[in-house]
Scaffold this motif. Sequence first.
Motif, PDB file in Angstrom:
ATOM      1  N   ARG A 108       0.874  -1.341   0.111  1.00  0.00           N
ATOM      2  CA  ARG A 108       0.004  -0.023  -0.013  1.00  0.00           C
ATOM      3  C   ARG A 108       0.898   1.282   0.058  1.00  0.00           C
ATOM      4  O   ARG A 108       0.516   2.287  -0.629  1.00  0.00           O
ATOM      5  CB  ARG A 108      -0.944  -0.045   1.131  1.00  0.00           C
ATOM      6  CG  ARG A 108      -1.926  -0.983   1.167  1.00  0.00           C
ATOM      7  CD  ARG A 108      -2.944  -0.848   2.271  1.00  0.00           C
ATOM      8  NE  ARG A 108      -4.269  -1.941   2.344  1.00  0.00           N
ATOM      9  CZ  ARG A 108      -3.977  -2.888   3.069  1.00  0.00           C
ATOM     10  NH1 ARG A 108      -3.039  -3.163   3.946  1.00  0.00           N
ATOM     11  NH2 ARG A 108      -4.898  -3.762   3.284  1.00  0.00           N
ATOM     12  N   GLN A 109       1.769   1.304   0.856  1.00  0.00           N
ATOM     13  CA  GLN A 109       2.819   2.465   0.939  1.00  0.00           C
ATOM     14  C   GLN A 109       3.509   2.630  -0.369  1.00  0.00           C
ATOM     15  O   GLN A 109       3.727   3.700  -0.837  1.00  0.00           O
ATOM     16  CB  GLN A 109       3.846   2.051   1.933  1.00  0.00           C
ATOM     17  CG  GLN A 109       3.323   2.330   3.327  1.00  0.00           C
ATOM     18  CD  GLN A 109       3.038   3.725   3.719  1.00  0.00           C
ATOM     19  OE1 GLN A 109       3.158   4.856   3.133  1.00  0.00           O
ATOM     20  NE2 GLN A 109       2.736   3.816   5.118  1.00  0.00           N
ATOM     21  N   ILE A 110       3.968   1.834  -1.084  1.00  0.00           N
ATOM     22  CA  ILE A 110       4.415   1.646  -2.342  1.00  0.00           C
ATOM     23  C   ILE A 110       3.619   2.151  -3.405  1.00  0.00           C
ATOM     24  O   ILE A 110       3.837   3.097  -4.203  1.00  0.00           O
ATOM     25  CB  ILE A 110       5.122   0.430  -2.927  1.00  0.00           C
ATOM     26  CG1 ILE A 110       6.428  -0.068  -2.006  1.00  0.00           C
ATOM     27  CG2 ILE A 110       5.988   0.297  -4.274  1.00  0.00           C
ATOM     28  CD1 ILE A 110       6.891  -1.449  -2.243  1.00  0.00           C
ATOM     29  N   ALA A 111       2.467   1.774  -3.508  1.00  0.00           N
ATOM     30  CA  ALA A 111       1.447   2.218  -4.259  1.00  0.00           C
ATOM     31  C   ALA A 111       1.150   3.762  -4.191  1.00  0.00           C
ATOM     32  O   ALA A 111       1.118   4.413  -5.240  1.00  0.00           O
ATOM     33  CB  ALA A 111       0.282   1.385  -4.218  1.00  0.00           C
ATOM     34  N   LYS A 112       1.171   4.040  -2.896  1.00  0.00           N
ATOM     35  CA  LYS A 112       0.894   5.398  -2.555  1.00  0.00           C
ATOM     36  C   LYS A 112       1.872   6.323  -3.174  1.00  0.00           C
ATOM     37  O   LYS A 112       1.856   7.366  -3.867  1.00  0.00           O
ATOM     38  CB  LYS A 112       0.542   5.613  -1.177  1.00  0.00           C
ATOM     39  CG  LYS A 112       0.399   6.995  -0.807  1.00  0.00           C
ATOM     40  CD  LYS A 112      -0.064   6.979   0.765  1.00  0.00           C
ATOM     41  CE  LYS A 112      -0.260   8.637   1.222  1.00  0.00           C
ATOM     42  NZ  LYS A 112      -0.366   8.588   2.889  1.00  0.00           N
ATOM     43  N   GLY A 113       3.371   6.133  -2.839  1.00  0.00           N
ATOM     44  CA  GLY A 113       4.246   6.938  -3.090  1.00  0.00           C
ATOM     45  C   GLY A 113       4.441   6.809  -4.820  1.00  0.00           C
ATOM     46  O   GLY A 113       4.825   7.845  -5.328  1.00  0.00           O
ATOM     47  N   ILE A 114       4.211   5.590  -5.263  1.00  0.00           N
ATOM     48  CA  ILE A 114       4.312   5.616  -7.143  1.00  0.00           C
ATOM     49  C   ILE A 114       3.320   6.881  -7.207  1.00  0.00           C
ATOM     50  O   ILE A 114       3.509   7.609  -8.380  1.00  0.00           O
ATOM     51  CB  ILE A 114       3.941   4.292  -7.395  1.00  0.00           C
ATOM     52  CG1 ILE A 114       4.890   3.236  -6.959  1.00  0.00           C
ATOM     53  CG2 ILE A 114       3.598   4.488  -8.922  1.00  0.00           C
ATOM     54  CD1 ILE A 114       6.326   3.396  -7.884  1.00  0.00           C
ATOM     55  N   GLY A 115       2.049   6.784  -6.810  1.00  0.00           N
ATOM     56  CA  GLY A 115       1.023   8.109  -7.474  1.00  0.00           C
ATOM     57  C   GLY A 115       1.262   9.156  -7.319  1.00  0.00           C
ATOM     58  O   GLY A 115       1.350  10.156  -8.344  1.00  0.00           O
ATOM     59  N   VAL A 116       2.356   9.451  -6.152  1.00  0.00           N
ATOM     60  CA  VAL A 116       2.652  10.748  -5.988  1.00  0.00           C
ATOM     61  C   VAL A 116       3.864  11.237  -6.734  1.00  0.00           C
ATOM     62  O   VAL A 116       3.897  11.944  -7.336  1.00  0.00           O
ATOM     63  CB  VAL A 116       3.052  11.178  -4.303  1.00  0.00           C
ATOM     64  CG1 VAL A 116       3.732  12.179  -4.317  1.00  0.00           C
ATOM     65  CG2 VAL A 116       1.969  10.844  -3.609  1.00  0.00           C
ATOM     66  N   THR A 117       4.798  10.158  -6.819  1.00  0.00           N
ATOM     67  CA  THR A 117       6.234  10.376  -7.494  1.00  0.00           C
ATOM     68  C   THR A 117       5.842  10.427  -9.119  1.00  0.00           C
ATOM     69  O   THR A 117       6.371  11.205  -9.837  1.00  0.00           O
ATOM     70  CB  THR A 117       6.879   9.237  -7.227  1.00  0.00           C
ATOM     71  OG1 THR A 117       7.225   9.047  -5.773  1.00  0.00           O
ATOM     72  CG2 THR A 117       8.390   9.406  -8.123  1.00  0.00           C
ATOM     73  N   THR A 130      -2.876   8.094 -11.086  1.00  0.00           N
ATOM     74  CA  THR A 130      -3.932   7.314 -10.326  1.00  0.00           C
ATOM     75  C   THR A 130      -3.534   5.867 -10.073  1.00  0.00           C
ATOM     76  O   THR A 130      -3.212   5.185 -10.938  1.00  0.00           O
ATOM     77  CB  THR A 130      -5.459   7.753 -10.721  1.00  0.00           C
ATOM     78  OG1 THR A 130      -5.175   9.023 -10.924  1.00  0.00           O
ATOM     79  CG2 THR A 130      -6.300   7.216  -9.840  1.00  0.00           C
ATOM     80  N   VAL A 131      -3.556   5.636  -8.989  1.00  0.00           N
ATOM     81  CA  VAL A 131      -3.305   4.254  -8.677  1.00  0.00           C
ATOM     82  C   VAL A 131      -4.638   3.529  -7.961  1.00  0.00           C
ATOM     83  O   VAL A 131      -4.787   3.928  -6.750  1.00  0.00           O
ATOM     84  CB  VAL A 131      -1.920   4.238  -7.719  1.00  0.00           C
ATOM     85  CG1 VAL A 131      -1.678   2.515  -7.432  1.00  0.00           C
ATOM     86  CG2 VAL A 131      -0.772   4.687  -8.366  1.00  0.00           C
ATOM     87  N   ASP A 132      -5.128   2.567  -8.294  1.00  0.00           N
ATOM     88  CA  ASP A 132      -6.122   1.722  -7.864  1.00  0.00           C
ATOM     89  C   ASP A 132      -5.727   0.585  -7.366  1.00  0.00           C
ATOM     90  O   ASP A 132      -5.530  -0.373  -8.086  1.00  0.00           O
ATOM     91  CB  ASP A 132      -7.315   1.815  -8.712  1.00  0.00           C
ATOM     92  CG  ASP A 132      -8.458   1.085  -8.222  1.00  0.00           C
ATOM     93  OD1 ASP A 132      -8.606   0.764  -6.997  1.00  0.00           O
ATOM     94  OD2 ASP A 132      -9.551   0.401  -8.999  1.00  0.00           O
TER      95      ASP A 132
END
Length: 387
Positions: free
Chosen positions: A275-284, A288-290
């Motif tokens: 979850r943390q990696i997915a969130k970071g990818i979205g920001v970086t 949008t990451v679902d």
Amino acid sequence: MSDATDLTNEALIAIRRHLHAHPELSLKEFETKAYLKGVIQAFDQTHISYREVESVPTALLVRIAGSAPQRTIGYRTDIDALPVTEATDLSFQSQNSGIMHACGHDMHMTVALGILNHFANHQPKDNLVFLFQPAEENFSGGERVYKSGALSDEFLPEEIYGLHDNPELASGVIATRLGTLFAGTTEIHVTFTGEGGHAAFPHRANDAIIAASAFVMQVQTIVSRRVDPIKGGVVTLGTFTAGTIGNVIAETAHIDGTIRGLQQDTIELIQGQVRQIAKGIGVTYGVTVDLELRQDGYLPVENNPDLTQQFITYMTQNENVDFQIVGPAMTGEDFGYLLSKIPGTMFWLGVESPYALHSSHLAPKETALEKGVQAMTGFLEWRMQQD
């Protein structure tokens, strides 16, 4: 007590071959259930009762009343098949196109019927409840049946047992271990949405493939850098789908995968890191990451220490049983959910095949059937004499 004889080896093989030839997918096992019930209804019915499950209509519960019960013992078998096209060339191979008992559930069901038949003929001391459970491969059938309330009152086991066939073990070998036998699993489904565009103008688009690729690489560091190496774990990403043509920047990318761990806390740690990696990818990457993580009822299969030690003691001392202690496996099984609610034991039954579980070539040795029935009926009779 009935004068009927137990199912012969030939009868067990005939049942198994019928089941193998007529596989059905998860939650669609209507013909399988009807066949199972028909076989059971041909047994002595003196002490047998049935329970249907309205919310899980392909499930079947069968109870045998004990003569002087101290407890109610459960036995579970899974009944569904896989979306695999069979390539065994057996005379009784699947008649249902693209569906196969490639995980050996036909063997599981046949052993369960053999055990049930024995106790229909020879009334057990304790009550027995047999759960013919759909949807082990998908949709968490064990959890569905438990949450339906069907395992209640006289149909509620105080302990429960179940097997899984193992092609790596010699035919008829019984094997298990204290502690965790199988891993818990979690499905990973993630979609990245950026902005598509012409390959010649990357600065005017936002490439979902780049973001998804970064996710793949970062997720592979979780086990090596975040999980206690003594505990271990697995993260496998098995599909990566993106794009339509080489000169168009992809707007979306989709990945499917699995998390596996032998302890629930390890699984939850890995889930949190994903979850943390997915969130970071979205920001970086500005996409949008679902993300969907689905564990449902696929918890680690944790054998009860006291009951499993009794199981090991009996199997070790029985000179007619070839018993082995084995290590844990990263395979998943929704019996883990039932064991989280009802103490019990899962064990392997060796079926000796050069092909792995889920292989289109899997052809278990049928000599394991009678050995499995005899080992388990012997154990249950012995167990019923214990305080």
